[in-house]
Structure formats: C-alpha cells, structure tokens
Design an enzyme around this catalytic site. Structure first.
Site, short mmCIF file in Angstrom:
data_model
loop_
_atom_site.label_atom_id
_atom_site.label_comp_id
_atom_site.label_asym_id
_atom_site.label_seq_id
_atom_site.Cartn_x
_atom_site.Cartn_y
_atom_site.Cartn_z
N THR A 153 2.91 -56.65 -38.32
CA THR A 153 2.97 -55.04 -38.16
C THR A 153 3.38 -54.66 -40.09
O THR A 153 1.64 -54.51 -40.11
CB THR A 153 3.91 -54.18 -38.20
OG1 THR A 153 4.93 -55.19 -37.12
CG2 THR A 153 3.75 -54.14 -36.27
N LYS A 179 6.09 -63.21 -37.23
CA LYS A 179 6.10 -61.75 -37.66
C LYS A 179 7.53 -61.45 -37.47
O LYS A 179 8.62 -60.75 -37.02
CB LYS A 179 5.33 -60.73 -36.97
CG LYS A 179 5.68 -60.58 -35.78
CD LYS A 179 6.37 -59.13 -35.85
CE LYS A 179 6.02 -57.83 -36.04
NZ LYS A 179 6.82 -57.49 -35.93
N THR A 190 11.16 -55.64 -36.91
CA THR A 190 11.35 -56.19 -35.87
C THR A 190 10.56 -56.91 -35.63
O THR A 190 9.60 -57.07 -36.20
CB THR A 190 9.89 -54.68 -35.55
OG1 THR A 190 10.61 -54.05 -34.35
CG2 THR A 190 9.30 -54.75 -35.49
N GLU A 274 10.74 -56.12 -46.29
CA GLU A 274 10.29 -54.55 -46.98
C GLU A 274 10.39 -54.82 -48.30
O GLU A 274 11.54 -54.03 -48.15
CB GLU A 274 9.86 -54.01 -45.88
CG GLU A 274 9.55 -53.76 -44.43
CD GLU A 274 9.59 -52.81 -43.25
OE1 GLU A 274 9.16 -52.42 -42.96
OE2 GLU A 274 10.22 -52.57 -43.49
N ASN A 398 8.80 -47.51 -45.03
CA ASN A 398 9.35 -46.41 -43.95
C ASN A 398 9.72 -45.41 -44.02
O ASN A 398 9.90 -44.91 -42.72
CB ASN A 398 11.81 -47.31 -43.98
CG ASN A 398 11.60 -48.70 -43.46
OD1 ASN A 398 11.51 -48.88 -42.55
ND2 ASN A 398 11.30 -49.36 -44.05
#
Length: 403
Positions: A153, A179, A190, A274, A398
């Site tokens: 993702t 992932k 996630t 991230e 985000n």
C-alpha cells in the site's frame, strides 16, 4: 526513502506452495492488488492476528476458518481493509471465501481472507469474484516477488527474505514476504506477513514457534504507535520436502531460521516506515524482568519528542531521560541509569556523562542507524524495540492517504 533497505531481486520457490496475482481493480489501477496462495493439500497453517478490538472483517473470518480446521488457501487484497464495515464487511469476506472455494474446488472454510488498505469502505466483492478464475488458473511456485508487490500500500520498497536450513533429515526452505509502512505498533505491528516452508510440522508446534518468533519481531516494532485493525502473520508448511520437524535439534534449527526470517521482515517494515530517515534500536538492559524492560523501550520508542529529535539529528538526550522516567518503573534509582547512543556514553549516574561532548552526541545522532542503549542497573532482563524517526513526510503521507 527507506533506510538501508533494498528490495530482493529473487525469492526461492517453496515446494508445495503456489501463488498468483492479478489486477482486480479493487482500489488501484494498472497494478496487481489481489493475491491467491495455495499452501498445498497437506499444509499446516499457523497465524497471529491483531489485538485491536475493532479488528477487520477478514480477521474475524480468518480466525473462524482456522478454528474450523484444515485451511489450505489464502486470499489477500490490497487497497481496501474491509475494516469498520460491520456485518456487511463480514458477509463480504465470507462471500470472497465462498467464491474462492468454488473456483478452487474447496469448502469456504478452507480459505483464509486478508485485506489491507483504506478503512471504512465497502469491499468490491464483484471485482474479486471476477478475477478469481484467472487467478486460480495462474498459480505457480515462482511468484513470491509478484506476491510481495501485490500486497503493498504505502510501502516504498517490496519486502521479502528467505532461509535455507540443513537439518538432520534434510534441507528445507523458508520464504517470506511482508507489507507495512504506517499504522505499525503491536499487537501486531497496517502489516501483513506470509511465510511459506516445505517442512513437515505439526500445526500446534508451528503455532507455538510462530508465536515465539512474532513476539520478538513483528510485536517488537513500532512506527507511529497505532495498532492496525488488519494485522496478520501467517506461516504455511506444505510438508512437500518430507523433512519432518520432530527432534529437539531439528526444532531448534527450524525455530532459529523462523526467528531470523521474521526479524528481517519486521525490521524491513520499520526501515520503510512512512517518511522514515532513521532506523533505531532501543535496547534496554539491567531490568528486573522482561516486562519492565519492554515498558521502558516502548516509552522511548513511542515518544514523539524523541522521534522528532532523531529526525533532526539533534542530541537532545533529555527527551530520552524524560521518557525513561515516565515509563512507570517502580522505585527506579535514576542515579544508576546509563544511556549510550552508537557507543557514545551520554548519561551516567543519572546525569550527563563526564566525557560527553555536544560534538560527539551530534555525530552519533546524525547516523542513519542508531542503537539507543539504556542500562537500568537493577537486574539482568532486557528487551529490544525497533522504531524509526518522525519526519515531515510522515504527516504528508497520512494527510494525503485517502486523497
């Protein structure tokens, strides 16, 4: 940009396990977003799931199907988490399992569903149903890299690793993919991770060993302190090698390989956190017990002030001390606490180390990989937490995620 993380260019096949991917158009366009795995007719499957009470519909259904016994198939989609979707989401997850079972000539409970992506959106069951016949027809044993790519993702790097282990009864292979990049915090991290092996092993023993491996890897990482609704770690043992894990020595050899593989995959998630620019190990020792060490490590690793200082390469070590102090350790003797960062002693006897200089601290904090070592000097227990920094990009990623 991931921290010292390169995508594998090849992952070994696992005898007895076949995979296939396709672009089902669930959310993304022009990329594969659906994965089907056949673990084999004699497979033993073990799994760990998120502890989030608001767990996603596929987690609920996967747990039910595992309890029903003898699962063989895994169906994974990216782009839609099927979480926060109520009973309609559960019905959708069950419908995809039924559709996969019909195509693969298996009962619905032999299929375990997994999803990752945006929360709160209805799952496009029709897209999955339409893709399943071609997916089943395309199963092959050499599609591990394609599988790792299909489940991504916000990941920037494909994540996979493998181990080959020589045991008394023969050689076995373990290949895994994962992932995850954000919404990473135990339990579990996630994130999704799928590991295949051709070993022959009892399902109960496999579950025990996976629990041990997960506790020290996927349950020891944090990016942002947010536990996902969809986390799952699955290990599939096809048994195709005929090498049975029976003796203590073989069990130890298999467990060591599984532990090592899980830790490599878990670290890859943090390295690709991230917006991450730093990979950090918070290593706590000298605790009275492992739980105490874990509380300190987690408090430091989760501190936004520590994580932003790391991004700035700012040796603001007072933030580390403050985090240690609020970890809730009973009767902590602060005058005995010591802290080093990448070998530079920063704190001793509860204060600035006599030989510490701002220049040495600046050099240590400027490294892309940091070991923050904390000695509580009150026992022999320890714990290591794996984390990353907070950068401007974390907020941007985000803030824009659903755009």
């Amino acid at each position: 940009m991931a921290v010292a993380l390169l995508a594998p260019t090849w992952l070994p096949s696992v005898p007895g396990i076949r995979l296939a991917t396709c672009a089902a158009g669930i959310r993304y366009r022009d990329r594969d977003d659906l994965l089907l795995i056949d673990a084999g007719p004699e497979a033993a499957i073990a799994a760990l799931f998120t502890a989030n009470a608001f767990c996603a519909a596929p987690v609920r259904v996967a747990r039910e199907h595992l309890a029903a016994g003898a699962p063989r198939w895994l169906l994974i989609n990216a782009g839609n988490a099927n979480a926060g979707t109520g009973q309609a989401g559960v019905a959708a997850a069950r419908a995809t399992c039924a559709a996969a079972g019909e195509v693969c000539a298996a009962p619905a409970h032999a299929v375990l569903p997994f999803s990752t992506g945006v929360i709160g959106e209805p799952l496009a069951v029709d897209c999955i149903e339409q893709a399943l016949p071609g997916l089943c027809a395309g199963l092959r044993d050499d599609a591990w890299l394609a599988a790792a790519r299909a489940i991504m993702t916000t990941d920037t790097v494909l994540k996979g690793a493998a181990r080959t282990v020589r045991l008394a009864a023969g050689t076995i292979t373990l290949t895994g993919i994962a992932k995850g990049s954000g919404m990473i915090h135990p339990d579990m991290a996630t994130m999704l991770a799928f590991i295949g092996t051709d070993a022959r092993i009892d399902a109960a023993l496999l579950q025990e060993l996976l629990g041990h491996a997960g506790d020290r890897s996927f349950n020891a990482i944090t990016v942002d302190g947010d536990t996902s609704t969809n986390d799952a770690l699955v290990c599939m043992a096809s048994g195709a090698s005929g090498v049975e894990i029976k003796t203590a020595a073989d069990r130890d050899g298999f467990a060591a390989a599984l532990d090592s593989l899980c830790l490599e995959l878990a670290e890859a998630i943090v390295r690709d956190g991230e917006g991450a620019t730093k990979f950090v190990r918070v290593i706590v020792g000298g605790a009275r017990d492992r739980g105490e060490a874990r509380r300190v490590a987690e408090t430091v690793a989760l501190s936004p002030l520590v994580k932003t200082a790391l991004f700035a390469s700012d040796p603001n070590w007072g933030r580390i001390l403050a985090a240690i102090g609020r970890a809730g350790i009973e009767a902590l003797e602060i005058e005995r606490v010591g802290v080093t960062v990448n070998g530079v002693e920063i704190v001793s006897a509860g204060g600035r180390a006599p030989n510490y200089t701002e220049a040495s601290g600046q050099k240590a904090f400027a490294e892309a990989e940091l070991d923050i070592v904390i000695d509580l000097a009150r026992g022999a227990a320890g714990y290591t937490k794996y984390t990353c920094d907070f950068s401007y990009d974390y907020v941007r990623i985000n803030a824009d995620y659903r755009s």
